[in-house]
Enzyme design. Structure first.
Site, short mmCIF file in Angstrom:
data_model
loop_
_atom_site.label_atom_id
_atom_site.label_comp_id
_atom_site.label_asym_id
_atom_site.label_seq_id
_atom_site.Cartn_x
_atom_site.Cartn_y
_atom_site.Cartn_z
N ASN A 210 0.85 -1.20 0.00
CA ASN A 210 0.00 0.00 0.00
C ASN A 210 0.88 1.24 0.00
O ASN A 210 2.10 1.14 -0.05
CB ASN A 210 -0.95 -0.02 1.20
N ASP A 279 -3.80 -6.61 5.24
CA ASP A 279 -4.74 -7.48 5.95
C ASP A 279 -4.66 -8.93 5.44
O ASP A 279 -4.93 -9.86 6.18
CB ASP A 279 -6.17 -6.95 5.77
N LYS A 289 9.31 -16.63 -10.79
CA LYS A 289 8.51 -15.52 -11.30
C LYS A 289 7.36 -16.10 -12.14
O LYS A 289 7.59 -16.95 -13.01
CB LYS A 289 9.40 -14.62 -12.17
N ASP A 306 -3.60 -10.17 13.21
CA ASP A 306 -3.87 -8.77 13.58
C ASP A 306 -2.89 -8.42 14.70
O ASP A 306 -3.06 -8.83 15.85
CB ASP A 306 -5.33 -8.61 14.03
N ILE A 307 -1.87 -7.66 14.35
CA ILE A 307 -0.76 -7.40 15.28
C ILE A 307 -1.24 -6.65 16.53
O ILE A 307 -1.00 -7.06 17.66
CB ILE A 307 0.37 -6.61 14.57
N VAL A 308 -1.94 -5.52 16.29
CA VAL A 308 -2.32 -4.69 17.44
C VAL A 308 -3.32 -5.41 18.34
O VAL A 308 -3.26 -5.29 19.57
CB VAL A 308 -2.82 -3.30 16.97
N PHE A 323 -4.29 2.88 15.04
CA PHE A 323 -4.72 3.89 14.08
C PHE A 323 -5.93 3.32 13.33
O PHE A 323 -6.14 2.10 13.33
CB PHE A 323 -3.59 4.21 13.09
N LYS A 345 -10.85 -4.51 18.75
CA LYS A 345 -9.46 -4.87 18.99
C LYS A 345 -9.05 -4.65 20.45
O LYS A 345 -7.89 -4.85 20.80
CB LYS A 345 -8.55 -4.07 18.05
O1 PMT Z 1 2.90 6.10 6.55
P1 PMT Z 1 2.27 7.41 6.10
O2 PMT Z 1 2.39 7.61 4.62
O3 PMT Z 1 2.76 8.58 6.90
O4 PMT Z 1 0.70 7.31 6.36
C1 PMT Z 1 0.20 7.24 7.66
C2 PMT Z 1 -0.97 6.23 7.76
C3 PMT Z 1 -2.15 6.71 6.93
C4 PMT Z 1 -0.50 4.85 7.28
C5 PMT Z 1 -1.33 6.16 9.30
O5 PMT Z 1 -1.73 7.42 9.74
C6 PMT Z 1 -2.42 5.14 9.55
O6 PMT Z 1 -3.61 5.40 9.43
N1 PMT Z 1 -2.01 3.88 9.91
C7 PMT Z 1 -2.91 2.73 10.05
C8 PMT Z 1 -3.23 2.17 8.70
C9 PMT Z 1 -4.13 0.94 8.75
O7 PMT Z 1 -3.73 -0.10 8.40
O8 PMT Z 1 -5.29 1.17 9.31
P2 PMT Z 1 -6.45 0.02 9.52
O9 PMT Z 1 -7.65 0.83 9.85
O10 PMT Z 1 -6.50 -0.87 8.35
O11 PMT Z 1 -5.94 -0.78 10.77
C10 PMT Z 1 -6.35 -0.50 12.11
C11 PMT Z 1 -5.22 -0.74 13.08
O12 PMT Z 1 -4.87 -2.11 13.12
C12 PMT Z 1 -3.93 0.00 12.75
O13 PMT Z 1 -3.38 0.44 13.96
C13 PMT Z 1 -3.05 -1.07 12.12
O14 PMT Z 1 -1.67 -0.81 12.35
C14 PMT Z 1 -3.50 -2.30 12.87
N2 PMT Z 1 -3.38 -3.56 12.12
C15 PMT Z 1 -4.09 -3.76 10.99
C16 PMT Z 1 -4.00 -4.99 10.36
C17 PMT Z 1 -3.17 -6.00 10.91
N3 PMT Z 1 -3.05 -7.16 10.32
N4 PMT Z 1 -2.47 -5.76 12.00
C18 PMT Z 1 -2.55 -4.55 12.64
O15 PMT Z 1 -1.89 -4.33 13.66
#
Ligand code: PMT
Length: 407
Positions: A210, A279, A289, A306-308, A323, A345
């Site tokens: 992404n 995800d 390839k 899901d890490i967080v 975030f 979460k």
């Molecule tokens: O890196 P930049 O270009 O500065 O941009 C910043 C940003 C837009 C990436 C940042 O501000 C941001 O929003 N980060 C979270 C992006 C994201 O994946 O959001 P989500 O809504 O899909 O995920 C929710 C939360 O779960 C996030 O804290 C994410 O880190 C976490 N997650 C998601 C999926 C996963 N498998 N493991 C996770 O820990």
């Protein structure tokens, strides 16, 4: 140890005999790691040449508000946004009066009005001018507006008088500037921050990823270090310089980030998940390839851990901040989506950003967020990711104190 690593200092020089010392101020700021750009008032150029400061700073010196050539290279509003701190050394009694009255009559005063960054001044003037009630009134007013006043020192002056009004030494000015960034609000705690994208391999040369640049997470790591935290940054593949005072652990895929996060989070008190983790990943990675032999191919995907959520589920969990990157249809949706993530979460805080546009969120220098907690929410308007990170770290440090999880 004082540090201005990765800091951008806009050094303003106003007219006065102490302007000759601004050359050394440039040097001492650079010694601490700062990048310096210089803006001079017309009066300052009578005391020291722009060429000297240009040679020392390694950047063109700006002197005029209406200079088409300079505006084409870096416009004055861009310059105001560029700075982490505007430092005026020396500042004359006249320029302090201008600042206090909110004038925008030259480039430097206009920059001060336009900028949202920290502002510090090192006065230098005759002792009588310093003691004058008008000057003292201006100083009091500038202080009340949060402008940092460095000095002045007492001693013999160029005009032959003795008393307060000498500019403090360049080395002290540089160290006090570095001090502005050191809040100490996270002193003694370990913070783990994830940043950047992950890459999920399809074959040896292709992957799913992404647009995350890592800027938000790296700025948070910098702000956490400034706040005195032991900072661990777990970074996906980005093109950024590692923060000077953080330990950076590089990973590529979500599964690698998951392993690193669980390892580092064992004894941390604060976890901030800023990474844009993929995800899903391809179920199978081709070892060769994939050939373009077919018009259509299907890649089956499987969910990544899901890490967080896994960090928040630990028995001895840290204060856990996630975030939420959303493209909400209405303003209210942002909070609704963020709150859903907060609950699902089991997080302590969610920082939600609208990533629909190109000027905020992914791969931009600025961001605007909605900070969502269980019982309230607070919007932080668009600002640079550097400034935003300091505001977020200050807020999180405050919440940590209240919940007494760490301190
Ligand atoms: O890196 P930049 O270009 O500065 O941009 C910043 C940003 C837009 C990436 C940042 O501000 C941001 O929003 N980060 C979270 C992006 C994201 O994946 O959001 P989500 O809504 O899909 O995920 C929710 C939360 O779960 C996030 O804290 C994410 O880190 C976490 N997650 C998601 C999926 C996963 N498998 N493991 C996770 O820990």
């Amino acid at each position: 140890m004082y540090s201005l690593a990765n800091k951008r200092v806009l050094l303003g020089v106003s007219g006065g005999i102490a302007a000759y010392k601004s050359a050394e101020v440039v040097r001492r700021l650079q010694d601490l790691g700062a990048t310096v750009r210089v803006v001079m008032t017309a009066a300052a150029t009578d005391f020291i040449t722009p060429l000297t400061l240009q040679a020392l700073s390694g950047n063109p010196v700006h002197t005029k508000l209406l200079d088409t050539k300079a505006e084409a290279a870096m416009g004055h509003i861009e310059l105001a946004k560029w700075a982490d701190v505007i430092l005026i050394a020396p500042i004359s009694a006249n320029f302090m009066a201008k600042l206090a009255s909110g004038e925008a009559s030259d480039l430097l005063s206009t920059l001060c009005l336009a900028s949202r960054s920290l502002l510090a001044v090192a006065p230098a003037m005759n002792q009588g001018m310093w003691k004058n009630p008008s000057t003292q009134k201006n100083i009091g007013y500038l202080r009340s507006r949060g402008i940092h006043i460095f000095g002045p020192a007492e001693g013999s002056q160029a005009c032959g008088d003795t008393g307060p009004g000498r500019m403090i030494e360049p080395k002290d000015i540089a160290e006090l500037t570095a001090d502005l960034f050191e809040t100490g609000s996270l002193a003694g705690i370990k913070v783990v921050i994830t940043a950047g994208p992950t890459r999920e391999a399809i074959d040896p040369v292709r992957y799913i990823s992404n647009n995350s640049s890592g800027k938000m997470g790296y700025a948070l790591a910098e702000a956490a270090s400034e706040a005195g935290a032991e900072t661990i940054l777990i970074s996906g593949p980005v093109n950024l310089k590692p923060p000077s005072r953080a330990k950076t652990v590089y990973v590529t895929s979500a599964r690698e980030m998951h392993i690193a996060a669980l390892e580092e989070a064992v004894d941390c008190q604060l976890f901030i998940a800023c990474a844009a983790v993929a995800d899903y990943r391809p179920v199978n990675q081709s070892e060769q390839k994939i050939k373009k032999s077919k018009d259509e191919i299907t890649i089956n995907l499987i969910k990544n851990p899901d890490i967080v959520a896994d960090i928040a589920a630990l028995t001895n969990r840290p204060f856990t901040v996630g975030f939420a990157a959303e493209t909400p249809q209405t303003k209210d949706c942002l909070e609704i989506y963020a709150r859903e993530k907060l609950e699902r979460k089991n997080l302590d805080l969610v920082i939600a950003n609208d990533v629909s546009g190109r000027t905020m969120g992914f791969d931009s220098d600025d961001n605007a967020v909605l900070v969502v907690e269980t019982s309230s929410s607070e919007a932080i308007p668009k600002t640079s990711k550097t400034i935003l990170s300091r505001q977020l770290i200050a807020k999180i440090a405050q919440m940590l104190k209240i919940t007494n999880k760490t301190l």
